[in-house]
Design a protein around this motif. Structure first.
Motif, PDB file in Angstrom:
ATOM      1  N   LYS A 189       0.849  -1.190   0.000  1.00 21.77           N
ATOM      2  CA  LYS A 189       0.000   0.000   0.000  1.00 21.77           C
ATOM      3  C   LYS A 189       0.884   1.240   0.000  1.00 21.77           C
ATOM      4  N   VAL A 190       0.621   2.127  -0.950  1.00 19.02           N
ATOM      5  CA  VAL A 190       1.314   3.401  -1.049  1.00 19.02           C
ATOM      6  C   VAL A 190       0.375   4.467  -0.504  1.00 19.02           C
ATOM      7  N   GLU A 191       0.867   5.293   0.400  1.00 17.74           N
ATOM      8  CA  GLU A 191       0.086   6.430   0.885  1.00 17.74           C
ATOM      9  C   GLU A 191       1.026   7.598   1.078  1.00 17.74           C
ATOM     10  N   ILE A 192       0.825   8.626   0.246  1.00 21.62           N
ATOM     11  CA  ILE A 192       1.625   9.838   0.351  1.00 21.62           C
ATOM     12  C   ILE A 192       0.674  11.027   0.450  1.00 21.62           C
ATOM     13  N   ASN A 193       1.199  12.131   0.958  1.00 23.77           N
ATOM     14  CA  ASN A 193       0.371  13.314   1.186  1.00 23.77           C
ATOM     15  C   ASN A 193       0.922  14.515   0.424  1.00 23.77           C
ATOM     16  N   TYR A 194       0.010  15.247  -0.191  1.00 27.79           N
ATOM     17  CA  TYR A 194       0.331  16.511  -0.854  1.00 27.79           C
ATOM     18  C   TYR A 194      -0.168  17.606   0.072  1.00 27.79           C
ATOM     19  N   LYS A 195       0.756  18.220   0.805  1.00 25.72           N
ATOM     20  CA  LYS A 195       0.370  19.072   1.925  1.00 25.72           C
ATOM     21  C   LYS A 195       0.304  20.562   1.599  1.00 25.72           C
ATOM     22  N   PHE A 196       1.022  21.022   0.605  1.00 25.60           N
ATOM     23  CA  PHE A 196       1.101  22.451   0.326  1.00 25.60           C
ATOM     24  C   PHE A 196      -0.054  22.866  -0.576  1.00 25.60           C
ATOM     25  N   ILE A 197      -1.136  23.340   0.053  1.00 17.84           N
ATOM     26  CA  ILE A 197      -2.370  23.614  -0.667  1.00 17.84           C
ATOM     27  C   ILE A 197      -2.738  25.086  -0.497  1.00 17.84           C
ATOM     28  N   ALA A 198      -3.044  25.741  -1.609  1.00 15.42           N
ATOM     29  CA  ALA A 198      -3.517  27.125  -1.580  1.00 15.42           C
ATOM     30  C   ALA A 198      -5.036  27.114  -1.745  1.00 15.42           C
ATOM     31  N   THR A 199      -5.714  28.007  -1.051  1.00 18.44           N
ATOM     32  CA  THR A 199      -7.182  28.016  -1.084  1.00 18.44           C
ATOM     33  C   THR A 199      -7.737  28.557  -2.393  1.00 18.44           C
ATOM     34  N   ASP A 200      -6.930  29.292  -3.146  1.00 16.97           N
ATOM     35  CA  ASP A 200      -7.410  29.859  -4.408  1.00 16.97           C
ATOM     36  C   ASP A 200      -6.920  29.065  -5.615  1.00 16.97           C
ATOM     37  N   THR A 201      -6.655  27.788  -5.414  1.00 20.06           N
ATOM     38  CA  THR A 201      -6.071  26.963  -6.467  1.00 20.06           C
ATOM     39  C   THR A 201      -6.828  25.646  -6.588  1.00 20.06           C
TER      40      THR A 201
END
Length: 118
Positions: free
Chosen positions: A54-66
């Motif tokens: 099982k692969v689980e990675i996180n994309y953490k850098f999120i902008a609210t206007d994107t």
């Protein structure tokens, strides 16, 4: 004579055990994730994964206007989301390297529609 038979049986059992351990348990090859040069944005990435893992990675850098679009091996991918972890990309590793791409588009920028030229 009886001790020799017992010793022979133990040697045979040991030999069979060693054959099973060293020959019958081949480990699956490991595969990598190609993050398309965006490694900085992901957390929890290991160097490689075995087929079926099982692969689980996180994309953490999120902008609210994107708006974000994710693709796994070129196919649309709908990630999970967690307030702490961000987008969660989770799947079972296939028997090949996997390419993960994130495309982002700023939704606060005005993009004029193509109209008739003056």
């Amino acid at each position: 004579m009886k001790n020799q038979i017992i010793a022979l049986i133990l040697i045979i059992i040991l030999a069979i055990s060693l054959v099973i351990i060293f020959c019958g348990c081949k480990s699956k090859p490991k595969h990598k994730l190609d993050l398309c040069g965006q490694e900085f944005f992901y957390e929890g990435v290991k160097d490689s994964y075995r087929e079926g893992e099982k692969v689980e990675i996180n994309y953490k850098f999120i902008a609210t206007d994107t708006d974000y679009s994710f693709y796994v091996d070129g196919e649309d991918f709908n990630p999970g989301y967690d307030d702490e972890k961000g987008f969660i990309i989770s799947f079972v590793m296939p028997d090949h390297d996997v390419k993960i791409l994130c495309e982002s588009r700023n939704t606060m920028l005005y993009v004029p529609e193509n109209g008739p030229e003056d």
